[in-house]
Design an enzyme around this catalytic site. Structure first.
Site, PDB file in Angstrom:
ATOM      1  N   THR A  13       0.923  -1.358   0.151  1.00  0.00           N
ATOM      2  CA  THR A  13      -0.001   0.113   0.027  1.00  0.00           C
ATOM      3  C   THR A  13       0.913   0.971   0.092  1.00  0.00           C
ATOM      4  OG1 THR A  13       0.060   0.047   2.448  1.00  0.00           O
ATOM      5  CG2 THR A  13      -1.694  -1.063   1.386  1.00  0.00           C
ATOM      6  N   LYS A  30     -15.117  15.838  12.279  1.00  0.00           N
ATOM      7  CA  LYS A  30     -16.060  15.657  13.328  1.00  0.00           C
ATOM      8  C   LYS A  30     -16.503  16.859  13.915  1.00  0.00           C
ATOM      9  CE  LYS A  30     -14.919  10.578  13.704  1.00  0.00           C
ATOM     10  NZ  LYS A  30     -14.019   9.697  14.445  1.00  0.00           N
ATOM     11  N   GLU A  55      -5.669  -3.919  -0.548  1.00  0.00           N
ATOM     12  CA  GLU A  55      -6.149  -5.351   0.774  1.00  0.00           C
ATOM     13  C   GLU A  55      -7.155  -6.014   0.263  1.00  0.00           C
ATOM     14  OE1 GLU A  55      -5.192  -2.035   1.385  1.00  0.00           O
ATOM     15  OE2 GLU A  55      -4.323  -1.850   3.159  1.00  0.00           O
ATOM     16  N   TRP A  60     -20.634  13.837  11.782  1.00  0.00           N
ATOM     17  CA  TRP A  60     -19.665  13.524  10.952  1.00  0.00           C
ATOM     18  C   TRP A  60     -20.160  14.478   9.821  1.00  0.00           C
ATOM     19  CZ3 TRP A  60     -17.918   7.700  10.717  1.00  0.00           C
ATOM     20  CH2 TRP A  60     -17.563   7.498  12.196  1.00  0.00           C
TER      21      TRP A  60
HETATM   22  P1  ADP Z   1      -3.379   3.712  -3.031  1.00  0.00           P
HETATM   23  O1  ADP Z   1      -3.681   4.575  -2.054  1.00  0.00           O
HETATM   24  O2  ADP Z   1      -2.014   3.140  -3.202  1.00  0.00           O
HETATM   25  O3  ADP Z   1      -3.963   3.988  -4.483  1.00  0.00           O
HETATM   26  P2  ADP Z   1      -5.295   1.640  -2.838  1.00  0.00           P
HETATM   27  O4  ADP Z   1      -5.590   1.528  -4.083  1.00  0.00           O
HETATM   28  O5  ADP Z   1      -5.467   0.623  -2.001  1.00  0.00           O
HETATM   29  O6  ADP Z   1      -3.888   2.371  -2.535  1.00  0.00           O
HETATM   30  O7  ADP Z   1      -6.318   2.849  -2.030  1.00  0.00           O
HETATM   31  C1  ADP Z   1      -7.649   2.205  -1.701  1.00  0.00           C
HETATM   32  C2  ADP Z   1      -8.317   3.600  -1.309  1.00  0.00           C
HETATM   33  O8  ADP Z   1      -8.612   4.417  -2.291  1.00  0.00           O
HETATM   34  C3  ADP Z   1      -9.772   3.185  -0.775  1.00  0.00           C
HETATM   35  O9  ADP Z   1      -9.873   2.699   0.652  1.00  0.00           O
HETATM   36  C4  ADP Z   1     -10.595   4.374  -0.886  1.00  0.00           C
HETATM   37  O10 ADP Z   1     -10.452   5.401   0.221  1.00  0.00           O
HETATM   38  C5  ADP Z   1     -10.159   4.882  -2.221  1.00  0.00           C
HETATM   39  N1  ADP Z   1     -10.955   4.561  -3.153  1.00  0.00           N
HETATM   40  C6  ADP Z   1     -10.938   3.725  -4.044  1.00  0.00           C
HETATM   41  N2  ADP Z   1     -11.856   3.696  -4.782  1.00  0.00           N
HETATM   42  C7  ADP Z   1     -12.636   4.773  -4.688  1.00  0.00           C
HETATM   43  C8  ADP Z   1     -13.893   5.081  -5.007  1.00  0.00           C
HETATM   44  N3  ADP Z   1     -14.466   4.582  -6.387  1.00  0.00           N
HETATM   45  N4  ADP Z   1     -14.419   6.488  -4.745  1.00  0.00           N
HETATM   46  C9  ADP Z   1     -13.783   6.899  -3.415  1.00  0.00           C
HETATM   47  N5  ADP Z   1     -12.707   6.533  -3.050  1.00  0.00           N
HETATM   48  C10 ADP Z   1     -12.255   5.278  -3.435  1.00  0.00           C
END
Ligand code: ADP
Length: 545
Positions: free
Chosen positions: A185, A438, A330, A443
């Site tokens: 990540t 918050k 993940e 929220w």
């Molecule tokens: P990186 O930050 O390396 O790109 P990830 O691809 O694992 O890592 O990121 C996942 C995160 O991206 C999710 O937990 C979420 O916060 C955000 N995310 C993914 N898809 C969407 C979406 N369609 N809309 C809003 N947020 C998203």
């Protein structure tokens, strides 16, 4: 009593065997890093992947050894994945957009023994190769003719390296829970964390991804994974495409609007997927040159929130169906996809778009729930928001080299996202849990405010962060980049937003900045913004002190 069915471990190389046998002539077309377009097919690709496995074994790669790849989406990268997995190794995709120190940290932590590297990245890695301690050998993904003079240790050109074996090799067979792939990540907070996929999780994830209500792809599709193989397991497409026998178009190093359009058009791509930034570039290229997309059927957009206008343009101007998706590294990474169930399929206009802007519903194989801070499950009413937790056979339970499982008592993984789920199971992400504002115990969704701000025609980018407030704890501050050459005042923007959200959600102030910091994966870096505005005094805050 056990069932009496065969023991057929779910191994990833069975996917390429299936593709080679049943869809052997289907093409994989790539824009090579060297420049020209290259075409191969699944039967040939499998043959070369076998050589990769055999050659890795000759170099001493054994079950569980990690092999890094620092590469664009091309046929060679695809062969490398299958070859590494078929020898029992673990492909470890490294994101070249990370900072040098992060790459060094990740490679050392993963203990990668070799690195397969594209020409593009050789000069970059030479600068810090002395700190990549575990790497014994670099395989440069090119041929002798294009091999650069390099200081990288034991560097060899890929084509000559695999030519040293004959491909007479049988894939290794092992338990389906054996590690297959790895992706860290981005580590916006603290060190990056290693997610370790298994053969079983990758195979099951591919089956989930292919379903009609998920990606919905078949052998009749021409799939272009614009999402890089180094980003979140390529959203599964490096496995799902050969599983269904689809033609593949790999964009290589060029992801700008003109280059993507050229491939979409020339190879009649029907299905593609990537983050919103890529589609902004494509749409602006299409508009600027008065082009159309007659072959493209469906585009999957995910990875971050994006403006409603993007869905509208694809659907209304280009007749391309948009599928919003949410997931994370993940989760292999798919969590939800926004296809329309019968309850919503009849909707038209804005009501349809309202649903399409949600992140969608889970395929079989992902369970999700929302809870409050104490872990109590919240209602699926589409309004109450809570921490989003997930469970399934392709969801991580622990990180590499961290002995503790990261699950709650019921086996759910906390995604760090906050959202609502409606009665038909549609997820709407409202925030990251660390970004949610918050205010007085309630929220406020930063994403929702950003989406409204970004819909103003003079706004190029917007981010909302919580700023300390003596009375409310936190209140929203809107940080905005204006479009080039545009005038826009605080009051104009707040006036535009008024009435579109509850009054108490309205930002307390607006600041205009020349740019907003981004992470290596192109997301707004709110941690940096919070540092930048940590002492910001909101109007009226001093009086409340
Ligand atoms: P990186 O930050 O390396 O790109 P990830 O691809 O694992 O890592 O990121 C996942 C995160 O991206 C999710 O937990 C979420 O916060 C955000 N995310 C993914 N898809 C969407 C979406 N369609 N809309 C809003 N947020 C998203």
């Amino acid at each position: 009593m056990l069932g009496l069915m065969q023991d057929w471990p779910l191994l990833c190389h069975r996917i390429i065997d299936h593709a080679a046998l049943n869809h052997g002539e289907r093409q994989i077309i790539s824009r090579s890093v060297e420049g020209p377009i290259h075409a191969t097919d699944y039967a040939t690709l499998r043959g070369r992947a076998l050589r990769v496995a055999q050659r890795l074994e000759r170099d001493g790669i054994r079950e569980g050894d990690r092999v890094a790849t620092l590469a664009w989406n091309t046929w060679r990268h695809l062969e490398a994945w299958y070859g590494i997995m078929g020898a029992g190794g673990v492909y470890h995709t490294v994101n070249p957009r990370l900072f040098a120190d992060q790459i060094v940290w990740i490679v050392n932590h993963a203990e990668d023994r070799m690195m397969m590297i594209d020409l593009t990245f050789v000069p970059m890695v030479e600068k810090f190769a002395d700190r990549l301690r575990p790497i014994e050998k670099y395989i440069v993904l090119t041929d002798n003719a294009h091999m650069p003079a390099t200081a990288l240790a034991n560097a060899v050109p890929y084509e000559e390296w695999i030519a040293e074996v004959d491909g007479d090799y049988a894939w290794k067979v092992f338990d389906e829970n054996t590690a297959a792939g790895m992706c860290y990540t981005s580590g916006t907070t603290g060190n990056p964390k290693g997610v370790l996929y298994s053969h079983r999780s990758n195979v099951l994830h591919s089956m989930m991804a292919a379903q009609p209500d998920a990606m919905g792809v078949s052998s009749r599709d021409v799939i272009m994974p614009v999402v890089p193989m180094f980003h979140a397991n390529c959203w599964g497409l490096a496995l799902t495409s050969p599983m269904v026998g689809a033609t593949m178009v790999m964009p290589g190093a060029k992801l700008d609007g003109a280059s993507i359009y050229e491939l979409l058009d020339a190879y009649r791509v029907t299905f593609t997927a990537a983050v919103p930034t890529v589609w902004l570039m494509l749409l602006s290229h299409l508009e600027g040159n008065n082009l159309k997309l007659p072959h493209l059927r469906k585009v999957v957009i995910g990875g971050s929130a994006y403006p409603r206008a993007m869905t509208q343009k694809f659907q209304d101007d280009y007749d391309v169906q948009v599928c919003h998706a949410w997931g994370m590294t993940e989760m292999s990474p798919l969590g939800t996809l926004c296809s329309l169930k019968p309850e919503y399929a009849h909707l038209t206009g804005d009501a349809r778009l309202d649903i399409q802007m949600k992140q969608g519903h889970t395929p079989f194989g992902v369970e999700m729930k929302i809870t409050d801070d104490e872990g109590r499950e919240m209602p699926r009413d589409g309004a109450t928001f809570g921490r989003l937790k997930v469970r399934g056979p392709a969801v991580a339970r622990a990180y590499f080299k961290e002995s503790e499982d990261v699950l709650d008592a019921e086996g759910y993984f906390d995604t760090g996202d906050v959202g609502t789920i409606d009665r038909h199971g549609y997820l709407n992400i409202t925030d990251r849990s660390k970004d949610v504002i918050k205010s007085g115990g309630e929220w406020i969704s930063s994403i929702e405010l950003e989406n409204i701000a970004i819909s103003h025609p003079k706004v190029a980018e917007a981010a909302v962060i919580g700023v300390r407030h003596p009375k409310w704890g936190e209140r929203p501050l809107l940080v905005v980049v204006r479009k080039e050459g545009q005038e826009l005042s605080r009051d104009d923007l707040l006036g535009f937003m008024a009435g579109k959200v509850a009054k108490w959600w309205m930002p307390d102030d607006v600041v205009f900045v020349p740019e907003i910091p981004h992470t290596a994966t192109g997301k707004i870096q709110k941690t940096a913004l919070r540092v930048q505005f940590k002492d910001y005094v909101l109007p009226g805050a001093a009086a409340a002190e």
